[in-house]
Motif scaffolding. Structure first.
Motif, mmCIF file in Angstrom:
data_model
loop_
_atom_site.group_PDB
_atom_site.id
_atom_site.type_symbol
_atom_site.label_atom_id
_atom_site.label_comp_id
_atom_site.label_asym_id
_atom_site.label_seq_id
_atom_site.Cartn_x
_atom_site.Cartn_y
_atom_site.Cartn_z
ATOM 1 N N ALA A 410 16.056 13.300 24.532
ATOM 2 C CA ALA A 410 15.727 14.209 23.429
ATOM 3 C C ALA A 410 14.609 13.676 22.539
ATOM 4 O O ALA A 410 14.085 14.413 21.695
ATOM 5 C CB ALA A 410 16.974 14.467 22.578
ATOM 6 N N LEU A 411 14.234 12.428 22.717
ATOM 7 C CA LEU A 411 13.161 11.853 21.893
ATOM 8 C C LEU A 411 11.814 12.473 22.240
ATOM 9 O O LEU A 411 11.533 12.753 23.408
ATOM 10 C CB LEU A 411 13.067 10.342 22.113
ATOM 11 N N LYS A 416 9.451 7.605 22.624
ATOM 12 C CA LYS A 416 10.034 6.888 23.762
ATOM 13 C C LYS A 416 9.354 5.545 23.983
ATOM 14 O O LYS A 416 9.943 4.628 24.557
ATOM 15 C CB LYS A 416 9.939 7.747 25.027
ATOM 16 N N LYS A 417 8.113 5.426 23.517
ATOM 17 C CA LYS A 417 7.369 4.175 23.672
ATOM 18 C C LYS A 417 7.489 3.285 22.438
ATOM 19 O O LYS A 417 6.935 2.185 22.421
ATOM 20 C CB LYS A 417 5.896 4.484 23.946
ATOM 21 N N MET A 418 8.203 3.760 21.425
ATOM 22 C CA MET A 418 8.373 2.989 20.197
ATOM 23 C C MET A 418 9.728 2.286 20.202
ATOM 24 O O MET A 418 10.435 2.283 21.213
ATOM 25 C CB MET A 418 8.207 3.919 18.989
ATOM 26 N N TRP A 419 10.092 1.693 19.039
ATOM 27 C CA TRP A 419 11.287 0.850 18.994
ATOM 28 C C TRP A 419 12.538 1.607 19.427
ATOM 29 O O TRP A 419 13.338 1.075 20.217
ATOM 30 C CB TRP A 419 11.496 0.277 17.590
ATOM 31 N N ASN A 422 12.630 2.075 23.198
ATOM 32 C CA ASN A 422 12.864 0.799 23.876
ATOM 33 C C ASN A 422 14.310 0.341 23.718
ATOM 34 O O ASN A 422 14.931 -0.141 24.672
ATOM 35 C CB ASN A 422 11.921 -0.267 23.314
ATOM 36 N N ALA A 423 14.834 0.490 22.507
ATOM 37 C CA ALA A 423 16.210 0.058 22.253
ATOM 38 C C ALA A 423 17.210 0.887 23.055
ATOM 39 O O ALA A 423 18.190 0.354 23.601
ATOM 40 C CB ALA A 423 16.525 0.150 20.763
ATOM 41 N N LEU A 424 16.974 2.177 23.147
ATOM 42 C CA LEU A 424 17.877 3.025 23.931
ATOM 43 C C LEU A 424 17.829 2.654 25.408
ATOM 44 O O LEU A 424 18.861 2.644 26.100
ATOM 45 C CB LEU A 424 17.511 4.495 23.738
ATOM 46 N N GLN A 425 16.655 2.321 25.915
ATOM 47 C CA GLN A 425 16.556 1.915 27.317
ATOM 48 C C GLN A 425 17.306 0.608 27.572
ATOM 49 O O GLN A 425 17.985 0.464 28.594
ATOM 50 C CB GLN A 425 15.081 1.770 27.707
ATOM 51 N N VAL A 426 17.176 -0.327 26.656
ATOM 52 C CA VAL A 426 17.931 -1.582 26.776
ATOM 53 C C VAL A 426 19.430 -1.291 26.731
ATOM 54 O O VAL A 426 20.210 -1.847 27.513
ATOM 55 C CB VAL A 426 17.532 -2.573 25.663
ATOM 56 N N TYR A 427 19.813 -0.423 25.825
ATOM 57 C CA TYR A 427 21.232 -0.065 25.680
ATOM 58 C C TYR A 427 21.776 0.536 26.973
ATOM 59 O O TYR A 427 22.863 0.174 27.441
ATOM 60 C CB TYR A 427 21.371 0.933 24.532
#
Length: 464
Positions: A410-411, A416-419, A422-427
């Motif tokens: 939904a971002l 999607k390229k910002m913090w 990145n944090a959601l992808q790590v999560y």
């Protein structure tokens, strides 16, 4: 009676001299963190993604290599004092800190009130409410940390840069509020018997010095909030100064004429040999490694006396024949020095040719890896803290991952390229194995203490 008084005075002087010698040799014992300590750095993004706490860890890992100290990054980007209250029992205290280091305030200021062009009507009353809200939450946090730590260290907030001429809009007034927060922290620190580190004053002083040389530069990044490596070294310097960290890596003084060791600090010296042509050699095992100043932070040494105050690795040789001498340590030739320079004492701490410095650089690399892994791990915690707090399935990791995927999709593309992206992808990748990943982070921290032990070297001074 006069004779008795003279004897008493002599004994008193001898006792004081002995105490002075003992205190000199025991300087390293005064350092704040002790063997077995679990040091929790609690804060916001300046802790979460910063270099300040890794720089402090590097100092302790190189200066006290025999102490097993665990450093915890318990920062969350975007957090404030109220957020610390909310995660105290779920995130902070479970680390069982013996020492708690607290810096919070940047996100408590309500920076939006100070945007250029913002309505100023009622700002005074709003600012007063912000301060009272901060004070109440901060006190709650300090009460909890004090109750669960043998040592409490309170840091005034680092600055908001409202003076440099960078492109980022200037929320002028924010730094004044941070100063007010700091004054409150100063006022309560004595009642908690807490160690106070005045981070606001030091970062503000250095920032002004930098701007005086170049108004387009700052001790912070261009976002006016976050310190990078240079600003983080300023913070580490202030932390070490205010916690009275010792200055010496080691010190040895040798008289070349007699071949005797006349002074040592934090080292063991043996097998001193003086040849007929005046060359000198000796064995030395230091108790510490030099501090490996991060390459990206070198520029800030112009503004802080970090080396003079905390990075002294002194070799002093008196009585040498006049001339120039090549110094080698082990198999490495590390420099040439005059007899007068050696008589005054040379500081090897910043000499990157020494085997000790090269070993210390490996220690920093290991600390940097630990920092990077911890930063990534804290992204998982941050998503739980902010984005999953009201999610009905927050206790189910699989459901949380599914929810995180929805939030990521939904971002807007640029986010999607910002913090947040990145944090959601790590999560999404690590939430299902959060416990295992944390164990990997801790293993990376332990790896530092496998490579930080000093070794003995032969020092040779050879006349040129």
């Amino acid at each position: 009676m006069k004779k008795l008084f003279t004897i008493f005075t002599l004994l008193l002087c001898l006792n004081m001299a002995a105490m002075a010698a003992k205190n000199s040799s025991a300087d390293s014992d005064k350092a704040l963190f002790q063997d077995g300590d679990r040091v929790a750095f609690v804060g916001n993004s300046i802790t979460h993604g910063g270099f300040f706490w890794p720089f402090v860890m590097t100092y302790y890992a190189t200066r006290f290599p025999e102490r097993n100290i665990t450093f915890f990054n318990i920062g969350i980007s975007g957090d404030n004092a109220g957020g610390l209250v909310r995660r105290m029992n779920s995130d902070i205290l479970p680390h069982n800190p013996t020492v708690s280091v607290l810096m919070i305030g940047m996100n408590d200021v309500s920076r939006g009130m100070y945007l250029p062009g913002a309505d100023t009507v009622g700002r005074g009353a709003k600012a007063a409410k912000v301060l009272e809200t901060y004070k109440a939450a901060y006190k709650t946090v300090v009460d909890s940390l004090k109750a669960h730590s043998r040592e409490l260290i309170l840091l005034t907030p680092s600055i908001y840069d409202q003076e440099s001429q960078v492109e980022t809009p200037n929320n002028k007034g924010v730094n004044d509020v941070l100063y007010t927060f700091g004054e409150y922290i100063k006022s309560i620190a004595p009642s908690y018997n807490a160690t106070l580190v005045d981070m606001w004053a030091e970062t503000n002083k250095i920032n002004r010095a930098i701007i005086a040389n170049d108004p387009t530069k700052s001790v912070l990044r261009k976002d006016r909030v976050h310190p990078d490596e240079p600003g983080s070294l300023v913070m580490a310097y202030e932390f070490l100064k205010d916690t009275k960290a010792p200055k010496y890596v080691s010190l040895v003084e040798i008289n070349a004429k007699s071949g005797k060791v006349t002074e040592t600090e934090n080292c063991k010296v043996s097998n001193v040999k003086v040849s007929k042509n005046g060359n000198l050699s000796f064995e030395m095992l230091e108790g510490s490694l030099p501090y490996p100043v991060n390459a990206k932070a070198m520029s800030i040494l112009e503004y802080i006396p970090f080396v003079d105050d905390f990075n002294n690795e002194i070799v002093r040789v008196q009585g040498l024949k006049k001339g120039t001498y090549a110094l080698s340590i082990g198999d490495a030739e590390v420099g040439e020095y005059s007899s007068s320079e050696l008589a005054d004492g040379i500081n090897l701490a910043m000499n990157d040719k020494t085997p000790q410095y090269q070993q210390a650089q490996k220690v920093w690399s290991a600390v940097g890896n630990y920092r990077n892994m911890f930063n990534r791990y804290r992204m998982v915690v941050a998503i739980d803290h902010f984005r999953m707090k009201d999610f009905a399935g927050k206790d189910d990791p699989a459901a949380c991952v599914a929810e995180a995927k929805k939030q990521y999709d939904a971002l807007p593309e640029n986010q999607k390229k910002m913090w947040a992206g990145n944090a959601l992808q790590v999560y999404i990748k690590e939430k299902g194995r959060q416990k295992e990943y944390f164990e990997e982070v801790m293993a990376a921290g332990k790896a530092v203490y496998k490579i930080n032990k000093p070794v003995s070297y032969t020092y040779k001074l050879t006349a040129k």
